[in-house]
Design an enzyme around this catalytic site. Structure first.
Site, mmCIF file in Angstrom:
data_model
loop_
_atom_site.group_PDB
_atom_site.id
_atom_site.type_symbol
_atom_site.label_atom_id
_atom_site.label_comp_id
_atom_site.label_asym_id
_atom_site.label_seq_id
_atom_site.Cartn_x
_atom_site.Cartn_y
_atom_site.Cartn_z
ATOM 1 N N GLU A 100 -5.286 3.266 5.934
ATOM 2 C CA GLU A 100 -5.094 3.088 4.493
ATOM 3 C C GLU A 100 -5.740 4.257 3.767
ATOM 4 O O GLU A 100 -5.262 4.711 2.735
ATOM 5 C CB GLU A 100 -5.709 1.770 4.055
ATOM 6 C CG GLU A 100 -5.489 1.418 2.604
ATOM 7 C CD GLU A 100 -5.877 -0.012 2.290
ATOM 8 O OE1 GLU A 100 -6.621 -0.214 1.309
ATOM 9 O OE2 GLU A 100 -5.436 -0.933 3.002
ATOM 10 N N SER B 50 -11.374 -0.596 2.782
ATOM 11 C CA SER B 50 -10.649 -0.830 4.037
ATOM 12 C C SER B 50 -10.124 0.482 4.595
ATOM 13 O O SER B 50 -9.458 1.241 3.893
ATOM 14 C CB SER B 50 -9.481 -1.791 3.801
ATOM 15 O OG SER B 50 -9.960 -3.059 3.401
ATOM 16 N N ARG C 197 0.812 -1.213 0.000
ATOM 17 C CA ARG C 197 0.000 0.000 0.000
ATOM 18 C C ARG C 197 0.850 1.270 0.000
ATOM 19 O O ARG C 197 0.486 2.282 0.604
ATOM 20 C CB ARG C 197 -0.957 0.015 1.211
ATOM 21 C CG ARG C 197 -1.858 -1.199 1.314
ATOM 22 C CD ARG C 197 -2.798 -1.334 0.119
ATOM 23 N NE ARG C 197 -3.612 -2.534 0.245
ATOM 24 C CZ ARG C 197 -3.297 -3.720 -0.276
ATOM 25 N NH1 ARG C 197 -2.194 -3.846 -1.003
ATOM 26 N NH2 ARG C 197 -4.082 -4.754 -0.117
#
Length: 288
Positions: free
Chosen positions: A282, A212, A163
């Site tokens: 995130e 998420s 990520r």
């Protein structure tokens, strides 16, 4: 310029959480050439924010300064360049790209059907799910800078991790080139269908959320830690931790960005107190 230029427009309709204050200026280009022309005349000191589906951002209630550029529905070209290479512009939805390549009998990015965002966002954060990550099939990318200049860059110009992507500053992705392997159309489409069914069964699809909220603190999972803390169903205002998947926060209708941000902070504090793990978001939190 051939795009749409809007002033003082609410960003709530451009984010999947359906929250967010106004943008001073919002521009929806008609294509990459139009985007280049727009950037060429834009003063260098004006802040820029790029939005695709707005699925990985929390725009605060007072909005953002400068210019917001929306790529979804604008930079939407997708094409097969040769037997292995697919070019997809930044505004192409990840699910659309997955299905397009599957129908061509190419395999390697079926997992992208489960990413609720666009190619530009997926490239920027190395988005992934079900064991796949965006950059594992990227051959090269096309970028644009503040002066509207476009260039091609190889994968070697970037450092990618879970990520996270770092590369040349003040450049933004306008297209990705994906190198895929020959596959079977029926098998790939069946895999995509199965992954989407799995997603629907385990995640609150169809409700306003950002995907998420937290990164997984490997080797553990954010959702497991949050659930172990008994936080499913916890609310602040109209923002609630999903009962279906603990790493999702849902806007039940009238949540503000402040409600969601406060709930994020409370989750982080609870998980740290009970498990000694400080979760990292995130989702990108942006604005005044």
């Amino acid at each position: 310029m051939r795009g749409r230029l809007l002033k003082n427009v609410s960003l709530a309709e451009y984010t999947s959480w359906r929250v967010g204050g106004p943008a001073e200026t919002l521009y929806i280009p008609s294509d990459i050439n139009d985007l280049s022309a727009f950037l060429q005349q834009l003063p260098q000191d004006i802040p820029l924010l790029w939005l695709g589906l707005g699925s990985n951002v929390l725009i605060r209630d007072k909005g953002v300064e400068g210019v917001v550029i929306v790529t979804q529905g604008a930079l939407h070209a997708i094409s097969q360049l040769d037997a292995e290479i697919i070019r997809a512009e930044a505004g192409v939805a990840c699910g659309q790209l997955a299905r397009y390549t599957a129908r061509l009998g190419l395999t390697g990015i079926e997992f992208m059907a489960g990413i609720p965002g666009t190619v530009g966002g997926a490239l920027a954060m190395n988005a992934g799910c079900w064991g796949g990550e965006t950059w594992q099939t990227v051959s090269h990318v096309e970028t644009i800078n503040r002066s509207g200049q476009r260039q091609f860059r190889p994968v070697s110009d970037y450092q990618t991790a879970y990520r996270h992507v770092t590369g040349p500053k003040d450049e933004w992705f306008v297209a990705g080139y994906f190198k895929l392997a020959p596959g079977e159309k029926k098998r790939s489409l069946t895999e995509i269908h199965g992954l989407l069914e799995k997603r629907s069964a385990s995640q609150p699809t169809g409700l306003p959320n950002c995907g998420s909220v937290f990164r997984n603190p490997k080797p553990d999972y954010a959702a497991r830690l949050i659930e172990q803390c008994g936080l499913k169903g916890m609310k602040i205002g109209d923002a609630i931790v999903s009962e279906k998947h603990a790493n999702f926060i849902i806007n039940q209708g009238k949540a503000t960005a402040a409600d969601i941000e406060a709930l994020i902070a409370k989750i982080i504090d609870n998980v740290f107190e009970q498990h000694g793990v400080r979760l990292m978001t995130e989702v990108c939190i942006i604005g005044k």
